[in-house]
Design a protein around this motif. Structure first.
Motif, PDB file in Angstrom:
ATOM      1  N   THR A  27      95.168  32.478  21.859  1.00 37.05           N
ATOM      2  CA  THR A  27      95.441  32.236  23.265  1.00 37.05           C
ATOM      3  C   THR A  27      95.061  30.821  23.625  1.00 37.05           C
ATOM      4  OG1 THR A  27      93.261  33.062  23.865  1.00 37.05           O
ATOM      5  CG2 THR A  27      95.065  34.654  23.876  1.00 37.05           C
ATOM      6  N   GLY A  28      95.416  30.413  24.815  1.00 36.49           N
ATOM      7  CA  GLY A  28      95.081  29.075  25.276  1.00 36.49           C
ATOM      8  C   GLY A  28      96.263  28.145  25.137  1.00 36.49           C
ATOM      9  N   SER A  29      96.081  26.911  25.597  1.00 38.25           N
ATOM     10  CA  SER A  29      97.172  25.953  25.616  1.00 38.25           C
ATOM     11  C   SER A  29      97.509  25.482  24.215  1.00 38.25           C
ATOM     12  CB  SER A  29      96.788  24.745  26.477  1.00 38.25           C
ATOM     13  OG  SER A  29      95.660  24.107  25.935  1.00 38.25           O
ATOM     14  N   ASN A  31      98.058  22.897  21.206  1.00 38.02           N
ATOM     15  CA  ASN A  31      97.089  21.866  20.873  1.00 38.02           C
ATOM     16  C   ASN A  31      97.684  20.579  20.323  1.00 38.02           C
ATOM     17  OD1 ASN A  31      97.880  22.518  18.319  1.00 38.02           O
ATOM     18  ND2 ASN A  31      95.922  23.403  17.683  1.00 38.02           N
ATOM     19  N   GLY A  32      98.991  20.407  20.431  1.00 32.43           N
ATOM     20  CA  GLY A  32      99.583  19.151  20.007  1.00 32.43           C
ATOM     21  C   GLY A  32     100.003  19.092  18.559  1.00 32.43           C
ATOM     22  N   VAL A  33      99.764  20.135  17.785  1.00 33.34           N
ATOM     23  CA  VAL A  33     100.137  20.156  16.382  1.00 33.34           C
ATOM     24  C   VAL A  33     101.618  20.509  16.246  1.00 33.34           C
ATOM     25  CG1 VAL A  33      99.804  21.321  14.163  1.00 33.34           C
ATOM     26  CG2 VAL A  33      97.840  20.777  15.588  1.00 33.34           C
ATOM     27  N   VAL A  34     102.335  19.724  15.452  1.00 27.27           N
ATOM     28  CA  VAL A  34     103.700  20.060  15.073  1.00 27.27           C
ATOM     29  C   VAL A  34     103.646  20.655  13.674  1.00 27.27           C
ATOM     30  CG1 VAL A  34     106.011  19.174  14.579  1.00 27.27           C
ATOM     31  CG2 VAL A  34     104.672  18.204  16.470  1.00 27.27           C
ATOM     32  N   VAL A  35     104.246  21.823  13.498  1.00 30.55           N
ATOM     33  CA  VAL A  35     104.311  22.459  12.185  1.00 30.55           C
ATOM     34  C   VAL A  35     105.736  22.338  11.659  1.00 30.55           C
ATOM     35  CG1 VAL A  35     104.058  24.598  10.871  1.00 30.55           C
ATOM     36  CG2 VAL A  35     102.442  24.067  12.712  1.00 30.55           C
ATOM     37  N   LEU A  36     105.866  21.815  10.451  1.00 29.35           N
ATOM     38  CA  LEU A  36     107.141  21.740   9.749  1.00 29.35           C
ATOM     39  C   LEU A  36     107.110  22.738   8.599  1.00 29.35           C
ATOM     40  CD1 LEU A  36     107.425  17.846   9.399  1.00 29.35           C
ATOM     41  CD2 LEU A  36     108.391  19.272  11.222  1.00 29.35           C
ATOM     42  N   ASP A  37     108.151  23.524   8.456  1.00 31.53           N
ATOM     43  CA  ASP A  37     108.218  24.500   7.374  1.00 31.53           C
ATOM     44  C   ASP A  37     109.312  24.116   6.393  1.00 31.53           C
ATOM     45  OD1 ASP A  37     107.701  27.145   6.091  1.00 31.53           O
ATOM     46  OD2 ASP A  37     109.766  27.524   6.710  1.00 31.53           O
ATOM     47  N   ILE A  38     108.951  23.964   5.116  1.00 31.38           N
ATOM     48  CA  ILE A  38     109.938  23.759   4.060  1.00 31.38           C
ATOM     49  C   ILE A  38     110.630  25.090   3.800  1.00 31.38           C
ATOM     50  CG2 ILE A  38     110.271  23.228   1.617  1.00 31.38           C
ATOM     51  CD1 ILE A  38     107.860  21.354   1.830  1.00 31.38           C
ATOM     52  N   GLY A  39     111.947  25.132   3.993  1.00 35.82           N
ATOM     53  CA  GLY A  39     112.678  26.384   3.870  1.00 35.82           C
ATOM     54  C   GLY A  39     112.683  26.934   2.456  1.00 35.82           C
ATOM     55  N   HIS A  40     112.635  28.279   2.364  1.00 35.76           N
ATOM     56  CA  HIS A  40     112.673  29.000   1.098  1.00 35.76           C
ATOM     57  C   HIS A  40     111.426  28.691   0.269  1.00 35.76           C
ATOM     58  CE1 HIS A  40     116.667  30.455   2.124  1.00 35.76           C
ATOM     59  NE2 HIS A  40     116.892  29.231   2.591  1.00 35.76           N
ATOM     60  N   ALA A 137     102.341  29.000  12.294  1.00 35.19           N
ATOM     61  CA  ALA A 137     102.493  28.177  13.497  1.00 35.19           C
ATOM     62  C   ALA A 137     101.761  28.808  14.677  1.00 35.19           C
ATOM     63  CB  ALA A 137     103.970  27.995  13.821  1.00 35.19           C
ATOM     64  N   ILE A 138     101.828  30.130  14.783  1.00 37.71           N
ATOM     65  CA  ILE A 138     101.121  30.828  15.860  1.00 37.71           C
ATOM     66  C   ILE A 138      99.616  30.656  15.681  1.00 37.71           C
ATOM     67  CG2 ILE A 138     100.651  33.094  16.884  1.00 37.71           C
ATOM     68  CD1 ILE A 138     103.540  33.874  16.024  1.00 37.71           C
ATOM     69  N   TYR A 139      99.149  30.810  14.464  1.00 37.47           N
ATOM     70  CA  TYR A 139      97.724  30.630  14.172  1.00 37.47           C
ATOM     71  C   TYR A 139      97.245  29.233  14.555  1.00 37.47           C
ATOM     72  CZ  TYR A 139      93.439  30.175  11.454  1.00 37.47           C
ATOM     73  OH  TYR A 139      92.146  29.939  11.061  1.00 37.47           O
ATOM     74  N   ARG A 140      98.098  28.227  14.317  1.00 38.87           N
ATOM     75  CA  ARG A 140      97.738  26.850  14.633  1.00 38.87           C
ATOM     76  C   ARG A 140      97.972  26.481  16.092  1.00 38.87           C
ATOM     77  NH1 ARG A 140      96.674  23.208  10.456  1.00 38.87           N
ATOM     78  NH2 ARG A 140      95.941  22.026  12.255  1.00 38.87           N
ATOM     79  N   ARG A 141      98.457  27.415  16.898  1.00 43.33           N
ATOM     80  CA  ARG A 141      98.787  27.151  18.310  1.00 43.33           C
ATOM     81  C   ARG A 141      99.681  25.914  18.423  1.00 43.33           C
ATOM     82  NH1 ARG A 141      93.149  28.504  18.774  1.00 43.33           N
ATOM     83  NH2 ARG A 141      92.823  30.442  19.942  1.00 43.33           N
ATOM     84  N   CYS A 218     107.705  33.116  17.387  1.00 42.18           N
ATOM     85  CA  CYS A 218     107.212  31.880  18.013  1.00 42.18           C
ATOM     86  C   CYS A 218     107.392  31.931  19.527  1.00 42.18           C
ATOM     87  CB  CYS A 218     107.948  30.668  17.436  1.00 42.18           C
ATOM     88  SG  CYS A 218     107.507  30.260  15.729  1.00 42.18           S
ATOM     89  N   ASP A 219     108.538  32.409  19.975  1.00 44.26           N
ATOM     90  CA  ASP A 219     108.808  32.522  21.405  1.00 44.26           C
ATOM     91  C   ASP A 219     107.767  33.379  22.105  1.00 44.26           C
ATOM     92  OD1 ASP A 219     110.651  31.265  23.030  1.00 44.26           O
ATOM     93  OD2 ASP A 219     112.148  32.851  22.918  1.00 44.26           O
ATOM     94  N   ASP A 220     107.420  34.511  21.483  1.00 48.22           N
ATOM     95  CA  ASP A 220     106.456  35.425  22.088  1.00 48.22           C
ATOM     96  C   ASP A 220     105.110  34.755  22.317  1.00 48.22           C
ATOM     97  OD1 ASP A 220     108.396  37.379  21.975  1.00 48.22           O
ATOM     98  OD2 ASP A 220     107.532  38.428  20.254  1.00 48.22           O
ATOM     99  N   SER A 221     104.765  33.802  21.465  1.00 48.61           N
ATOM    100  CA  SER A 221     103.494  33.082  21.593  1.00 48.61           C
ATOM    101  C   SER A 221     103.637  31.762  22.340  1.00 48.61           C
ATOM    102  CB  SER A 221     102.900  32.826  20.202  1.00 48.61           C
ATOM    103  OG  SER A 221     102.399  34.030  19.653  1.00 48.61           O
ATOM    104  N   GLY A 222     104.797  31.528  22.939  1.00 46.63           N
ATOM    105  CA  GLY A 222     104.989  30.325  23.743  1.00 46.63           C
ATOM    106  C   GLY A 222     105.207  29.066  22.933  1.00 46.63           C
ATOM    107  N   ILE A 223     105.738  29.197  21.716  1.00 46.97           N
ATOM    108  CA  ILE A 223     105.939  28.040  20.844  1.00 46.97           C
ATOM    109  C   ILE A 223     107.424  27.700  20.763  1.00 46.97           C
ATOM    110  CG2 ILE A 223     105.729  27.146  18.493  1.00 46.97           C
ATOM    111  CD1 ILE A 223     103.291  28.968  18.165  1.00 46.97           C
ATOM    112  N   PRO A 224     107.828  26.511  21.197  1.00 50.56           N
ATOM    113  CA  PRO A 224     109.211  26.074  20.996  1.00 50.56           C
ATOM    114  C   PRO A 224     109.497  25.962  19.498  1.00 50.56           C
ATOM    115  CG  PRO A 224     108.075  24.671  22.583  1.00 50.56           C
ATOM    116  CD  PRO A 224     107.028  25.512  21.927  1.00 50.56           C
ATOM    117  N   ALA A 225     110.614  26.524  19.060  1.00 54.70           N
ATOM    118  CA  ALA A 225     110.935  26.518  17.636  1.00 54.70           C
ATOM    119  C   ALA A 225     112.409  26.219  17.435  1.00 54.70           C
ATOM    120  CB  ALA A 225     110.572  27.854  16.990  1.00 54.70           C
TER     121      ALA A 225
END
Length: 303
Positions: A27-29, A31-40, A137-141, A218-225
């Motif tokens: 929970t909470g705002s 934190n400014g971290v961008v997460v990039l995921d390498i596909g597959h 990504a959710i874990y990292r907010r 991601c949407d459920d946790s308020g994260i633009p994806a």
């Protein structure tokens, strides 16, 4: 790297313990971290060119191991924190091992077996293969989550392709639009020929649709994806552009500039899921495909 490793172990430990989603959703705002995921993942590389281009066969996962560094570098030079993850195990051979170290890839050690779908730890009615990356990504907010992929549809072609950036339903359109706009201005039809057809944004949220599970979690946790599906590896023009190391770097850097444009735009997150027990079109079981499956741990809200 050590801190990242500890964070992954903590997240995976929560999943193993099976703690309730409600008690463990960060929970909470943001934190400014961008997460990039390498596909597959290594051993399940995703799309590939139908043949060699300039002596090179391009494979989706390997491409992003090599070039995710350039996406990350643009974001970090703009003053933002950026981390890279992959659902699979760390590569054991060169050059992928060196590429992974250069980008600081966090390996989540959950490669898909036969593309098996499984639930999000935080939102268990959201089900997809590769869900561990969304959960990270959710874990990292995260303030933004970008899944790096390529597309492909059959044999070689030079026809214009339906390049797309997939977006989650509520929070992702500004992010996806910023990336698509940047790619259209810098890459697509500007070096990477596509017959004048531009990249567009497509919202994806229906259960069992490709990438919908990640985007909904991601949407459920308020994260633009956003999911990058702009380059088609079966298009000769796209493949030739990406086979040139300079073109591949420009493509990766353009995605990074799109992410930075979004972060600087001042767009705010407007949606966090209010009721984890209320089903919607993205809930497991909404699609007929899901109703034929038994997925351990998936929360059944659709009756």
């Amino acid at each position: 790297m050590r801190n990242q490793f500890v964070q992954v172990i903590l997240a995976l430990a929560l999943a193993v313990l099976g703690l309730s989603a409600c008690s463990s959703i960060p929970t909470g705002s943001r934190n400014g971290v961008v997460v990039l995921d390498i596909g597959h993942f290594i051993g399940g590389e995703g799309a590939s060119t139908p043949g060699a281009v300039n002596g090179k066969v391009i494979r989706e996962c390997a491409f992003w191991y090599e070039y995710v560094y350039y996406v990350k570098r643009v974001i970090e030079r703009a003053g933002y924190t950026c981390v890279v993850c992959n659902r699979g195990n760390a590569p054991a051979t060169e050059p992928l091992l060196s590429y992974a170290r250069r980008a600081g890839v966090v390996h989540l050690r959950h490669p898909d077996v036969r593309a098996a779908r499984y639930p999000s730890h935080y939102h268990p009615d959201r089900v997809a293969s590769g869900m561990v990356s969304a959960d990270y990504a959710i874990y990292r907010r995260a303030s933004a989550m970008v899944f790096l992929h390529h597309n492909s549809s059959g044999g070689w072609t030079t026809s214009p392709m339906p390049s797309v950036i997939l977006s989650n339903r509520y929070n992702g359109r500004p992010l996806a639009s910023a990336i698509a706009t940047t790619l259209n201005r810098e890459i697509i039809n500007h070096g990477m020929a596509n017959g004048g057809r531009e990249c567009r944004v497509q919202v994806r949220y229906v259960d069992a649709d490709r990438a919908a599970g990640w985007l909904n979690a991601c949407d459920d946790s308020g994260i633009p994806a956003a999911v990058i599906e702009a380059a088609f590896l079966n298009n000769r023009h796209h493949a030739a552009y990406l086979a040139d190391p300079a073109g591949a770097r420009r493509y990766a850097e353009s995605i990074g500039r799109g992410v930075v444009a979004y972060l600087r735009s001042g767009s705010t997150v407007g949606h966090v899921r209010a009721d984890e027990n209320k089903a919607d079109e993205g809930s497991f079981g909404y699609a007929a495909e899901s109703r034929r499956l038994r997925v351990p741990g998936a929360k059944i809200l659709v009756r």
